[in-house]
Design a protein around this motif. Structure first.
Motif, PDB file in Angstrom:
ATOM      1  N   VAL A  38       0.834  -1.204   0.000  1.00 35.44           N
ATOM      2  CA  VAL A  38       0.000   0.000   0.000  1.00 35.44           C
ATOM      3  C   VAL A  38       0.868   1.252   0.000  1.00 35.44           C
ATOM      4  CG1 VAL A  38      -1.685   1.332   1.333  1.00 35.44           C
ATOM      5  CG2 VAL A  38      -1.877  -1.142   1.235  1.00 35.44           C
ATOM      6  N   LEU A  39       0.442   2.269  -0.770  1.00 38.81           N
ATOM      7  CA  LEU A  39       1.050   3.601  -0.729  1.00 38.81           C
ATOM      8  C   LEU A  39      -0.013   4.549  -0.195  1.00 38.81           C
ATOM      9  CD1 LEU A  39       3.888   4.547  -1.706  1.00 38.81           C
ATOM     10  CD2 LEU A  39       2.748   5.468  -3.726  1.00 38.81           C
ATOM     11  N   TYR A  40       0.347   5.370   0.805  1.00 40.29           N
ATOM     12  CA  TYR A  40      -0.630   6.273   1.428  1.00 40.29           C
ATOM     13  C   TYR A  40      -0.093   7.696   1.430  1.00 40.29           C
ATOM     14  CZ  TYR A  40      -3.902   8.223   4.874  1.00 40.29           C
ATOM     15  OH  TYR A  40      -4.848   8.991   5.511  1.00 40.29           O
ATOM     16  N   TYR A  41      -0.808   8.595   0.744  1.00 39.65           N
ATOM     17  CA  TYR A  41      -0.450  10.017   0.687  1.00 39.65           C
ATOM     18  C   TYR A  41      -1.056  10.741   1.889  1.00 39.65           C
ATOM     19  CZ  TYR A  41       1.394  10.000  -4.111  1.00 39.65           C
ATOM     20  OH  TYR A  41       2.160   9.799  -5.236  1.00 39.65           O
ATOM     21  N   ASP A  42      -0.211  11.306   2.736  1.00 37.21           N
ATOM     22  CA  ASP A  42      -0.666  12.097   3.884  1.00 37.21           C
ATOM     23  C   ASP A  42      -0.528  13.571   3.502  1.00 37.21           C
ATOM     24  OD1 ASP A  42      -1.371  13.103   6.302  1.00 37.21           O
ATOM     25  OD2 ASP A  42       0.363  12.352   7.409  1.00 37.21           O
ATOM     26  N   CYS A  43      -1.634  14.155   3.024  1.00 36.55           N
ATOM     27  CA  CYS A  43      -1.595  15.508   2.433  1.00 36.55           C
ATOM     28  C   CYS A  43      -1.984  16.572   3.457  1.00 36.55           C
ATOM     29  CB  CYS A  43      -2.515  15.569   1.224  1.00 36.55           C
ATOM     30  SG  CYS A  43      -2.171  14.318  -0.032  1.00 36.55           S
ATOM     31  N   PHE A  44      -1.334  16.543   4.639  1.00 32.86           N
ATOM     32  CA  PHE A  44      -1.687  17.504   5.692  1.00 32.86           C
ATOM     33  C   PHE A  44      -1.293  18.926   5.318  1.00 32.86           C
ATOM     34  CE2 PHE A  44       2.541  15.902   6.842  1.00 32.86           C
ATOM     35  CZ  PHE A  44       3.241  17.086   7.024  1.00 32.86           C
ATOM     36  N   CYS A  45      -0.349  19.078   4.384  1.00 29.02           N
ATOM     37  CA  CYS A  45       0.010  20.407   3.866  1.00 29.02           C
ATOM     38  C   CYS A  45      -0.100  20.395   2.339  1.00 29.02           C
ATOM     39  CB  CYS A  45       1.412  20.802   4.320  1.00 29.02           C
ATOM     40  SG  CYS A  45       1.795  22.551   4.023  1.00 29.02           S
ATOM     41  N   GLY A  46      -1.082  19.673   1.834  1.00 28.09           N
ATOM     42  CA  GLY A  46      -1.335  19.651   0.402  1.00 28.09           C
ATOM     43  C   GLY A  46      -0.332  18.830  -0.384  1.00 28.09           C
ATOM     44  N   ILE A  47      -0.325  19.063  -1.697  1.00 32.08           N
ATOM     45  CA  ILE A  47       0.547  18.306  -2.592  1.00 32.08           C
ATOM     46  C   ILE A  47       0.797  19.124  -3.860  1.00 32.08           C
ATOM     47  CG2 ILE A  47      -1.470  17.078  -3.506  1.00 32.08           C
ATOM     48  CD1 ILE A  47       0.391  14.723  -4.213  1.00 32.08           C
TER      49      ILE A  47
ATOM     50  N   ILE B 135       8.725   5.631   5.274  1.00 33.06           N
ATOM     51  CA  ILE B 135       8.095   6.946   5.206  1.00 33.06           C
ATOM     52  C   ILE B 135       8.980   7.862   4.381  1.00 33.06           C
ATOM     53  CG2 ILE B 135       7.157   8.891   6.529  1.00 33.06           C
ATOM     54  CD1 ILE B 135       7.206   6.909   8.983  1.00 33.06           C
ATOM     55  N   GLY B 136       8.387   8.604   3.446  1.00 37.57           N
ATOM     56  CA  GLY B 136       9.135   9.546   2.628  1.00 37.57           C
ATOM     57  C   GLY B 136       8.580  10.951   2.791  1.00 37.57           C
ATOM     58  N   TYR B 137       9.474  11.954   2.798  1.00 35.58           N
ATOM     59  CA  TYR B 137       9.057  13.349   2.926  1.00 35.58           C
ATOM     60  C   TYR B 137       9.522  14.136   1.711  1.00 35.58           C
ATOM     61  CZ  TYR B 137       7.976  12.429   7.843  1.00 35.58           C
ATOM     62  OH  TYR B 137       7.437  11.925   8.999  1.00 35.58           O
ATOM     63  N   GLY B 138       8.568  14.803   1.049  1.00 37.42           N
ATOM     64  CA  GLY B 138       8.892  15.699  -0.056  1.00 37.42           C
ATOM     65  C   GLY B 138       8.833  17.130   0.449  1.00 37.42           C
TER      66      GLY B 138
ATOM     67  N   GLY C 162       8.640  21.093   0.429  1.00 32.39           N
ATOM     68  CA  GLY C 162       8.112  22.172  -0.393  1.00 32.39           C
ATOM     69  C   GLY C 162       8.982  23.411  -0.330  1.00 32.39           C
ATOM     70  N   HIS C 163       8.497  24.495  -0.920  1.00 32.85           N
ATOM     71  CA  HIS C 163       9.292  25.711  -1.075  1.00 32.85           C
ATOM     72  C   HIS C 163       8.865  26.862  -0.173  1.00 32.85           C
ATOM     73  CE1 HIS C 163       9.980  23.334  -4.661  1.00 32.85           C
ATOM     74  NE2 HIS C 163      11.061  24.057  -4.903  1.00 32.85           N
ATOM     75  N   ARG C 164       7.732  26.704   0.502  1.00 33.89           N
ATOM     76  CA  ARG C 164       7.213  27.764   1.351  1.00 33.89           C
ATOM     77  C   ARG C 164       7.706  27.631   2.793  1.00 33.89           C
ATOM     78  NH1 ARG C 164       4.488  32.619   0.532  1.00 33.89           N
ATOM     79  NH2 ARG C 164       3.036  32.454  -1.201  1.00 33.89           N
ATOM     80  N   GLU C 165       7.859  28.776   3.467  1.00 31.91           N
ATOM     81  CA  GLU C 165       8.074  28.790   4.913  1.00 31.91           C
ATOM     82  C   GLU C 165       6.737  29.104   5.569  1.00 31.91           C
ATOM     83  OE1 GLU C 165      10.630  27.831   6.568  1.00 31.91           O
ATOM     84  OE2 GLU C 165      11.863  27.515   4.792  1.00 31.91           O
ATOM     85  N   LEU C 166       6.100  28.095   6.153  1.00 32.02           N
ATOM     86  CA  LEU C 166       4.773  28.243   6.739  1.00 32.02           C
ATOM     87  C   LEU C 166       4.824  27.969   8.238  1.00 32.02           C
ATOM     88  CD1 LEU C 166       2.818  26.167   4.039  1.00 32.02           C
ATOM     89  CD2 LEU C 166       3.157  28.641   4.087  1.00 32.02           C
ATOM     90  N   GLU C 167       3.674  28.197   8.903  1.00 32.02           N
ATOM     91  CA  GLU C 167       3.600  27.887  10.341  1.00 32.02           C
ATOM     92  C   GLU C 167       3.698  26.389  10.584  1.00 32.02           C
ATOM     93  OE1 GLU C 167       1.241  29.614   8.693  1.00 32.02           O
ATOM     94  OE2 GLU C 167       1.812  31.652   9.298  1.00 32.02           O
ATOM     95  N   ILE C 168       3.282  25.603   9.584  1.00 31.88           N
ATOM     96  CA  ILE C 168       3.376  24.141   9.671  1.00 31.88           C
ATOM     97  C   ILE C 168       4.429  23.672   8.674  1.00 31.88           C
ATOM     98  CG2 ILE C 168       0.967  23.882  10.387  1.00 31.88           C
ATOM     99  CD1 ILE C 168       0.369  22.975   7.482  1.00 31.88           C
ATOM    100  N   PRO C 169       4.950  22.459   8.825  1.00 30.79           N
ATOM    101  CA  PRO C 169       5.958  21.980   7.860  1.00 30.79           C
ATOM    102  C   PRO C 169       5.373  21.889   6.450  1.00 30.79           C
ATOM    103  CG  PRO C 169       5.897  20.585   9.809  1.00 30.79           C
ATOM    104  CD  PRO C 169       4.700  21.473   9.892  1.00 30.79           C
ATOM    105  N   ASN C 170       5.992  22.579   5.494  1.00 32.23           N
ATOM    106  CA  ASN C 170       5.545  22.536   4.102  1.00 32.23           C
ATOM    107  C   ASN C 170       6.139  21.285   3.439  1.00 32.23           C
ATOM    108  OD1 ASN C 170       6.115  24.533   1.110  1.00 32.23           O
ATOM    109  ND2 ASN C 170       4.383  23.231   1.640  1.00 32.23           N
ATOM    110  N   VAL C 171       5.569  20.130   3.816  1.00 32.19           N
ATOM    111  CA  VAL C 171       6.078  18.858   3.301  1.00 32.19           C
ATOM    112  C   VAL C 171       4.905  17.950   2.933  1.00 32.19           C
ATOM    113  CG1 VAL C 171       8.154  18.989   4.743  1.00 32.19           C
ATOM    114  CG2 VAL C 171       6.201  17.675   5.542  1.00 32.19           C
ATOM    115  N   LEU C 172       5.171  17.024   2.038  1.00 29.08           N
ATOM    116  CA  LEU C 172       4.237  15.943   1.708  1.00 29.08           C
ATOM    117  C   LEU C 172       4.818  14.660   2.289  1.00 29.08           C
ATOM    118  CD1 LEU C 172       1.882  14.598   0.099  1.00 29.08           C
ATOM    119  CD2 LEU C 172       3.473  14.418  -1.828  1.00 29.08           C
ATOM    120  N   ARG C 173       4.000  13.953   3.055  1.00 29.63           N
ATOM    121  CA  ARG C 173       4.454  12.685   3.648  1.00 29.63           C
ATOM    122  C   ARG C 173       3.765  11.525   2.936  1.00 29.63           C
ATOM    123  NH1 ARG C 173       4.329  12.483   9.946  1.00 29.63           N
ATOM    124  NH2 ARG C 173       2.118  12.981   9.626  1.00 29.63           N
ATOM    125  N   ILE C 174       4.558  10.555   2.521  1.00 33.19           N
ATOM    126  CA  ILE C 174       3.997   9.356   1.882  1.00 33.19           C
ATOM    127  C   ILE C 174       4.480   8.122   2.646  1.00 33.19           C
ATOM    128  CG2 ILE C 174       3.742   8.027  -0.242  1.00 33.19           C
ATOM    129  CD1 ILE C 174       4.355  10.455  -1.860  1.00 33.19           C
TER     130      ILE C 174
END
Length: 423
Positions: free
Chosen positions: A4-13, A247-250, A252-264
């Motif tokens: 199984v592959l699971y996209y955790d899009c807590f900060c989008g994609i 677990i993999g982390y992609g 992102g390019h923004r500096e936000l209050e939350i981590p700008n990352v995609l977790r898979i």
């Protein structure tokens, strides 16, 4: 076990975050580069892959840098630096990409089809592109053939989308799942002025997909990211029910209050049982002719009810009544409700969700002296743990041969024992 592959899009994609996460998960960088070179676009871009960190989370960041000959004016693109691969989907003026070649869907299809990528990657790439292309056409109010897709046609988007297909093909999982998709909030400036987040194309692509909004006042999900999910994800759920292996982390390019990352997550689902959300619809009836229940049950099963059962209950003032309960999936709920309200005296129904846990099963024919009987087998941990003759077959044989139905069941059991099927 099911992979199984699971996209955790807590900060989008976005397209680049997806590539970063899949590389971080274990896709070989050299393999990705080799496959992308089959597009024969190497002269137009440079793929930059590096380790990066957001809010203490380390992962992989991917940038697709356009070479000068194919580069459009960066000054015109300054509003969209947080996702390199595309601007919000709105109407750009004709000179928006003055220094960049416009490619339409047919041009992209030609590049992909003429490449030496494998057929699975070609098919998946085009499925993702078409998701974006259809909404771009809708946003621009033109047909697919008429529109030149500025963002879709950009080399960086081609790399993001074909790269996604290459990585997913490499991982070769059995099932792709995703969480609700965070789209962000606020407003973003495009060539025609201020538009709300999510951008029109993103909203179109995410139709019928669960979303969340407003965690940060920025665009967190892009049309390319949304299309990758829409073309690949079989189940959207915030409930994770599998064993996590990697677990993999992609990054992102923004500096936000939350981590700008995609977790898979890459993991394994237990194939010994199947879990499925279903619903119980139930109603208490004390004023209906009991002879009607048999007819109503037949109609309920015909409309997709998975189970129907009756419970004797006592209502207020000691009135004897029947609780009619129907197990149904979401797809057939409306049809079942129609039967309840049209065919029974009920004027109200209770509904609640249940999780059904089922053993894998299959069917086989067993040849007896009376004829063929269908057997339903059930398995647990790869081993058959029970079997059951289908009642309708046994009933038909008993009537045709004019023998007791118990004799048919005994004959089936004997055959199963003779074949070492008994447990």
């Amino acid at each position: 076990m099911k992979k199984v592959l699971y996209y955790d899009c807590f900060c989008g994609i976005s397209g680049d975050m997806n590539l970063g996460a899949l590389l971080d998960l274990g896709v070989e960088e050299d393999y990705l580069r080799h496959e992308l070179s089959k597009l024969n676009l190497d002269a137009e871009y440079e793929l930059q892959v590096k380790k990066a960190n957001k809010k203490g989370i380390s992962g992989t960041r991917v940038d697709v840098l356009l070479n000068k000959a194919a580069h459009f004016d960066k000054h015109e693109h300054h509003h969209y630096d947080h996702h390199h691969q595309e601007a919000p989907a709105c109407h750009e003026p004709d000179n928006y990409h003055t220094h960049h070649e416009h490619r339409n869907l047919k041009d992209i299809e030609t590049i992909i089809i003429n490449s030496s990528l494998n057929n699975r990657v070609k098919t998946l790439s085009m499925a993702i592109f078409i998701k974006v292309a259809e909404v771009e056409a809708k946003v621009h109010g033109k047909s697919l053939q008429e529109v030149h897709f500025h963002e879709v046609g950009a080399v960086d988007s081609i790399i993001d989308i074909v790269g996604a297909a290459v990585c997913l093909d490499y991982l070769n999982v059995d099932k792709i799942m995703a969480s609700s998709v965070q789209v962000g909030g606020g407003f973003v400036e495009c060539a025609h002025g201020i538009i709300p987040v999510p951008a029109p194309a993103t909203v179109e692509i995410l139709k019928n997909i669960p979303v969340k909004s407003g965690i940060v006042p920025f665009e967190t999900t892009t049309p390319t990211g949304a299309a990758i999910l829409a073309a690949n994800v079989a189940v959207f759920t915030d409930h994770m029910d599998f064993s996590i292996e990697k677990i993999g982390y992609g990054i992102g390019h923004r500096e936000l209050e939350i981590p700008n990352v995609l977790r898979i997550y890459l993991g394994y689902e237990d194939k010994d049982v199947t879990k499925e959300d279903q619903y119980i619809l139930e109603t208490n009836i004390d004023d209906m002719n009991p002879e009607l229940y048999s007819y109503i049950e037949e109609k309920l099963f015909a409309e997709g009810a998975l189970d129907v059962y009756k419970t004797a209950i006592s209502m207020k003032k000691g009135r004897a009544a029947t609780k009619l309960s129907i197990l149904v999936n979401e797809e057939n709920e409306k049809s079942v409700l129609d039967i309840i309200f049209r065919e029974t005296t009920s004027i109200g129904v209770r509904k609640y969700k249940v999780k059904k846990i089922m053993l894998p099963r299959d069917f086989e024919k067993v040849c007896t002296q009376y004829g063929n009987v269908t057997i339903k087998n059930a398995y647990y941990q790869g081993e058959r743990v029970k079997y059951k003759p289908e009642y309708e077959d046994c009933r038909r044989i008993a009537i045709e041969k004019n023998i007791p139905i118990a004799k048919v069941y005994r004959e089936v059991s004997k055959k199963m024992e003779d074949n070492n099927y008994d447990n």
